[in-house]
Design a protein around this motif. Structure first.
Motif, short mmCIF file in Angstrom:
data_model
loop_
_atom_site.label_atom_id
_atom_site.label_comp_id
_atom_site.label_asym_id
_atom_site.label_seq_id
_atom_site.Cartn_x
_atom_site.Cartn_y
_atom_site.Cartn_z
N THR A 109 0.71 -1.28 -0.19
CA THR A 109 -0.23 0.08 -0.07
C THR A 109 0.95 1.28 0.03
OG1 THR A 109 -1.69 -1.42 1.36
CG2 THR A 109 -1.79 1.08 1.21
N THR A 111 3.58 1.71 -1.41
CA THR A 111 4.39 2.09 -2.56
C THR A 111 3.64 2.89 -3.57
OG1 THR A 111 3.72 -0.05 -3.59
CG2 THR A 111 5.78 0.06 -2.10
N ARG A 112 2.22 2.79 -3.36
CA ARG A 112 1.36 3.60 -4.50
C ARG A 112 1.08 4.71 -4.18
NH1 ARG A 112 -1.26 -1.81 -3.13
NH2 ARG A 112 -0.46 -3.12 -4.66
N PRO A 113 0.89 5.65 -5.23
CA PRO A 113 0.42 7.12 -4.96
C PRO A 113 -1.18 6.83 -4.37
CG PRO A 113 -0.04 6.27 -7.39
CD PRO A 113 0.66 5.28 -6.58
N ALA A 114 -1.59 7.94 -3.63
CA ALA A 114 -2.62 8.10 -3.07
C ALA A 114 -3.76 8.66 -4.07
CB ALA A 114 -2.92 9.26 -1.97
N GLN A 115 -4.82 7.97 -4.11
CA GLN A 115 -5.81 8.24 -5.21
C GLN A 115 -7.16 8.99 -4.41
OE1 GLN A 115 -5.55 7.51 -8.42
NE2 GLN A 115 -3.52 6.56 -7.99
N GLN A 191 -4.86 1.23 -1.26
CA GLN A 191 -3.97 2.38 -1.90
C GLN A 191 -4.22 3.51 -0.81
OE1 GLN A 191 -5.47 5.47 -2.65
NE2 GLN A 191 -7.54 4.99 -2.77
N GLY A 193 -4.61 6.74 -0.16
CA GLY A 193 -5.36 7.66 -0.14
C GLY A 193 -6.97 7.32 0.25
N ARG A 263 -6.47 13.94 1.69
CA ARG A 263 -4.88 13.97 1.66
C ARG A 263 -4.22 14.11 2.94
NH1 ARG A 263 -0.85 12.80 -1.24
NH2 ARG A 263 -1.90 13.46 -3.48
N ALA A 266 -4.09 10.74 4.43
CA ALA A 266 -3.19 10.01 3.87
C ALA A 266 -1.69 10.36 4.29
CB ALA A 266 -3.03 9.94 2.46
N ASP A 267 -1.58 11.74 4.55
CA ASP A 267 -0.21 12.29 5.23
C ASP A 267 -0.12 11.58 6.26
OD1 ASP A 267 0.48 13.36 2.98
OD2 ASP A 267 -0.35 15.41 3.47
N ALA A 270 0.70 7.80 6.79
CA ALA A 270 1.96 7.24 6.05
C ALA A 270 2.80 6.63 7.31
CB ALA A 270 2.71 8.36 5.15
#
Length: 283
Positions: A109, A111-115, A191, A193, A263, A266-267, A270
């Motif tokens: 999870t 390694t992926r960009p947040a959608q 993912q 996000g 967002r 997500a931050d 992490a």
């Protein structure tokens, strides 16, 4: 091994218990009174970790508690010359497959960009084409009529990647999702996000207990609690009577507000995800 003297670890345990009591106390009071809160009680009813388990403090693997006894620390601990510590080998032996599965999920999870384009439509898909009597939180009205709620789902579409949200979709809503999440595809689709993926950090933390510190479990709970608030503010339910201002994702302004908050979560998630992976790798 890190050795904690008794005054230090007793203080940490007491601080953890005070912190958790602020969450657990009101929930237990409502439960005794037969009441339910759709936001504040969710983490205690959806997840399997009981309030008493959340309240129980663990130092995590590799920490020796000087002056502790097995009686006060309980199962999964072992005693040595310097004090009591988590019996890491025994816990790992019992949970090896689960620990490996959790690590793979967390690491993949990360390694992926947040959608950020789902806009919380999963909650709308859970009431799609249902009457007020059929919805999950039937004590609370919907902000829009059932017909308008359905229209929003159909206009916006659904982009949910999280299996444990998708499985609660109504039958007619499932074909509207761009994905078909399954448990088997969870490592592939999760993912950072996703609100529910970040909320689930609490689940992975408590499933790793007592190998991770109680403070980390509580940090993940605090994040999940805040995420649940956004989840329900952006939902189709009208919770104004409880003091929750809606995030109107049916409007452009509401969607922008949701994505900004998404967002930020997500931050926040992490470093917690990284701490969980590091705790596993430390084993």
């Amino acid at each position: 091994m890190t050795v904690l003297e008794r005054p230090e670890w007793v203080a940490r345990r007491a601080a953890h218990e005070r912190r958790v009591d602020g969450w657990v106390g009101p929930h237990l009071q409502r439960r005794r009174a037969g009441g339910r809160h759709p936001v504040e009680d969710f983490l205690f009813t959806y997840y399997s970790h009981r309030p008493a388990q959340l309240r129980r403090w663990h130092p995590g693997a590799g920490v020796v508690l000087a002056g502790a006894t097995l009686e006060e620390m309980g199962r999964d601990y072992t005693a040595g010359p310097a004090g009591v510590t988590v019996d890491t080998a025994a816990v790992r032996a019992r949970r090896a497959d689960s620990i490996a599965w959790i690590r793979t999920l967390l690491a993949s999870t990360a390694t992926r960009p947040a959608q950020l384009g789902c806009f919380g439509m999963h909650e709308w898909a859970m009431v799609y084409r249902q009457t007020q009597a059929e919805v999950r939180h039937d004590s609370w009205p919907l902000r829009l009529s059932p017909a308008r709620t359905a229209a929003v789902v159909e206009e916006r579409g659904v982009r949910c990647s999280h299996f444990d949200a998708f499985r609660f979709f109504t039958a007619p809503a499932r074909p509207l999702n761009v994905l078909t999440p399954t448990r088997e595809r969870q490592h592939e689709l999760e993912q950072p996000g996703c609100l529910h993926a970040n909320m689930d950090l609490y689940k992975w933390a408590y499933k790793l207990s007592p190998l991770v510190p109680g403070e980390l479990v509580a940090d993940c709970f605090a994040l999940a609690r805040d995420i649940r608030t956004l989840d329900m503010r952006a939902s189709p339910y009208d919770l104004a009577a409880l003091g929750y201002e809606p995030v109107r994702i049916e409007s452009p302004a509401g969607r922008a507000e949701y994505a900004t908050a998404q967002r930020a979560f997500a931050d926040r998630a992490a470093p917690l995800r990284a701490r969980l992976v590091a705790a596993i790798d430390k084993l």
